[in-house]
Design an enzyme around this catalytic site. Structure first.
Site, PDB file in Angstrom:
ATOM      1  N   ARG A 284       0.829  -1.214   0.000  1.00  0.00           N
ATOM      2  CA  ARG A 284       0.000   0.000   0.000  1.00  0.00           C
ATOM      3  C   ARG A 284       0.861   1.260   0.000  1.00  0.00           C
ATOM      4  NH1 ARG A 284      -5.322  -1.184   3.723  1.00  0.00           N
ATOM      5  NH2 ARG A 284      -6.432  -2.215   2.041  1.00  0.00           N
TER       6      ARG A 284
ATOM      7  N   LYS B 184     -17.535 -15.656   3.192  1.00  0.00           N
ATOM      8  CA  LYS B 184     -18.860 -15.165   3.582  1.00  0.00           C
ATOM      9  C   LYS B 184     -19.769 -14.772   2.433  1.00  0.00           C
ATOM     10  CE  LYS B 184     -18.663 -13.482   8.206  1.00  0.00           C
ATOM     11  NZ  LYS B 184     -18.736 -12.281   9.043  1.00  0.00           N
TER      12      LYS B 184
ATOM     13  N   GLY C 201     -11.300  -7.960  -0.260  1.00  0.00           N
ATOM     14  CA  GLY C 201     -10.962  -8.907   0.818  1.00  0.00           C
ATOM     15  C   GLY C 201      -9.540  -9.405   0.659  1.00  0.00           C
TER      16      GLY C 201
ATOM     17  N   GLY D 160     -12.875  -3.747   1.331  1.00  0.00           N
ATOM     18  CA  GLY D 160     -14.290  -3.366   1.431  1.00  0.00           C
ATOM     19  C   GLY D 160     -14.671  -2.288   0.429  1.00  0.00           C
TER      20      GLY D 160
HETATM   21  P1  AMP Z   1     -13.252 -13.498   2.064  1.00  0.00           P
HETATM   22  O1  AMP Z   1     -12.566 -12.435   2.884  1.00  0.00           O
HETATM   23  O2  AMP Z   1     -14.712 -13.609   2.280  1.00  0.00           O
HETATM   24  O3  AMP Z   1     -12.847 -13.412   0.593  1.00  0.00           O
HETATM   25  O4  AMP Z   1     -12.722 -14.893   2.598  1.00  0.00           O
HETATM   26  C1  AMP Z   1     -11.395 -15.299   2.506  1.00  0.00           C
HETATM   27  C2  AMP Z   1     -11.204 -16.451   3.439  1.00  0.00           C
HETATM   28  O5  AMP Z   1     -12.085 -17.496   3.101  1.00  0.00           O
HETATM   29  C3  AMP Z   1      -9.815 -17.037   3.387  1.00  0.00           C
HETATM   30  O6  AMP Z   1      -9.166 -16.763   4.589  1.00  0.00           O
HETATM   31  C4  AMP Z   1     -10.057 -18.531   3.180  1.00  0.00           C
HETATM   32  O7  AMP Z   1      -9.253 -19.320   4.034  1.00  0.00           O
HETATM   33  C5  AMP Z   1     -11.509 -18.691   3.548  1.00  0.00           C
HETATM   34  N1  AMP Z   1     -12.131 -19.843   2.891  1.00  0.00           N
HETATM   35  C6  AMP Z   1     -12.179 -20.103   1.576  1.00  0.00           C
HETATM   36  N2  AMP Z   1     -12.781 -21.270   1.341  1.00  0.00           N
HETATM   37  C7  AMP Z   1     -13.132 -21.783   2.530  1.00  0.00           C
HETATM   38  C8  AMP Z   1     -13.786 -22.978   2.938  1.00  0.00           C
HETATM   39  N3  AMP Z   1     -14.176 -23.883   2.049  1.00  0.00           N
HETATM   40  N4  AMP Z   1     -13.994 -23.173   4.261  1.00  0.00           N
HETATM   41  C9  AMP Z   1     -13.575 -22.262   5.145  1.00  0.00           C
HETATM   42  N5  AMP Z   1     -12.957 -21.107   4.827  1.00  0.00           N
HETATM   43  C10 AMP Z   1     -12.735 -20.873   3.532  1.00  0.00           C
END
Ligand code: AMP
Length: 394
Positions: free
Chosen positions: A37, A194, A352, A375
């Site tokens: 950054r 999520k 993210g 975000g």
């Molecule tokens: P996000 O910030 O929503 O893009 O989520 C990223 C996070 O999702 C990463 O830290 C991954 O380890 C987690 N993630 C991805 N796939 C899975 C899964 N199948 N089960 C649990 N965590 C996951």
């Protein structure tokens, strides 16, 4: 498309310029562990230095409690590192309320703006204190423009002269490539943990896209919504209905949607957990297992699905890419996106953790643009008005 007020058109020679940057970087034992950054802001800073401007930089760092000074969140390490990168002294301003004379053509860094309660309250008094330091305002803090905070929102509204820095401009222009200047077929790849974080974005992009690839933890809520077995995989029950509606809408609009058909699944959420591949078919996927990566059939299908796309937006990993055993889906999807880019597709990666996932996949240099926004990018691509951008255009 609305254009941001460009720094290139400004005459800031000899002026004092307040630059809101996003130096919210990870620091461990006083050492910056990822300075992307900071480096991303250098073109703007160097341009202004060459123009002979006096630079007053400001950023937040972490979340100090109740606007209190907490040495843990001091910008001292950033001051030191920035000085090395610019090969120029950088002086720290500890108290923005007490104005002092600045030496012309020098570089100053304000201490963490979140050390002052007015910042997160978007307080006009705090914005006025910041405004006294400068004659012009430049925003280069893409990672922060979705926050209505004083240094992002109230301050530029007070300033007559305000511009977008080169990083903000690049982020904005690249976002337009997946929002308003789309070349079809347009593929959106979403993953990560999520569903809730991504629903507004999916709803907004659905009419624009042609193909939607859903993987990662969030895909299990969609599979569950289709009545398929997911065992102990991540499930957001409160969003099952929204997932169902989104799939129905996509179907009605004639959009192609690809969900994982199999997963690499373990009995525990652990880096070294024993894992095996199971299809998401009734009577096949075990009840006591959780999907931690997409499986080989899903990877093969994803590769075919990605092929031929002309515009690609990728947000979110296909599995727990931080763990060696569960990173393959993310790596293969990243590579396939890089290959399409080499064939002339435009690809934007971000939001993210996706920038980190692109690094793990080794494709950060091979996609068209890696966003520095988390975000902020998700909100921009969900069609929301970002306070820091609106204030620049006010
Ligand atoms: P996000 O910030 O929503 O893009 O989520 C990223 C996070 O999702 C990463 O830290 C991954 O380890 C987690 N993630 C991805 N796939 C899975 C899964 N199948 N089960 C649990 N965590 C996951």
């Amino acid at each position: 498309m609305k254009e941001l007020p460009s720094l290139r058109r400004a005459n800031l020679r000899g002026k004092r310029v307040f630059i809101r940057v996003d130096y919210n970087v990870p620091i461990e034992s006083g050492q910056i562990t990822d300075d992307r950054r900071i480096r991303a802001s250098l073109p703007t800073l160097r341009y202004l230095i060459e123009q002979g401007a006096t630079l007053i930089l400001a950023s937040h760092l972490g979340r100090p409690k109740d606007g209190q000074r907490d040495p843990k969140y001091s910008l001292h390490p950033v001051q030191h590192h920035l000085s090395q990168l610019l090969q120029k002294p950088v002086e720290l301003i500890g108290d923005p309320f007490t104005y002092k004379e600045l030496s012309p053509s020098s570089v100053y860094l304000m201490e963490n703006v979140r050390f002052f309660p007015g910042e997160t309250k978007n307080a006009i008094e705090f914005a006025r204190a910041l405004a006294q330091w400068a004659e012009a305002y430049v925003s280069d803090a893409f990672g922060s423009v979705h926050r209505a905070h004083a240094s992002v929102d109230a301050l530029p509204r007070l300033m007559k002269e305000k511009y977008a820095g080169f990083l903000l401009e690049a982020e904005w222009n690249n976002a337009q490539r997946v929002l308003t200047q789309i070349e079809h077929p347009y593929l959106v790849v979403v993953g990560g943990a999520k569903v809730s974080d991504k629903l507004p974005l999916l709803q907004y992009l659905l009419p624009k896209l042609d193909r939607l690839l859903i993987g990662g933890g969030m895909s299990y809520t969609f599979l569950h919504a289709k009545g398929l077995p997911i065992g102990k995989s991540l499930l957001e029950r409160e969003h099952v209905q929204a997932a169902q509606e989104l799939l129905a809408q996509a179907d009605k609009m004639g959009k192609r949607v690809l969900l994982p058909s199999d997963s690499l699944a373990a009995k525990a959420f652990q880096a070294d957990a024993e894992a095996a591949v199971y299809a998401h078919q009734a009577g096949v996927f075990p009840e006591d297992r959780m999907g931690l990566d997409i499986g080989p059939a899903s990877i093969a299908a994803a590769k075919g699905f990605i092929q031929g796309s002309k515009t690609i937006f990728w947000n979110g990993p296909m599995g727990v890419f931080e763990w060696e055993r569960f990173k393959q889906g993310t790596v293969e999807v990243g590579k396939a996106i890089a290959e399409e880019t080499a064939r002339g597709a435009y690809s934007l990666v971000g939001g993210g953790d996706t920038a980190a996932a692109a690094e793990v996949a080794g494709v950060a240099e091979q996609v068209s643009f890696v966003s520095t926004g988390g975000g902020a990018l998700l909100e921009l691509l969900a069609g929301q008005t970002l306070p820091g951008i609106a204030a620049l255009m006010s």
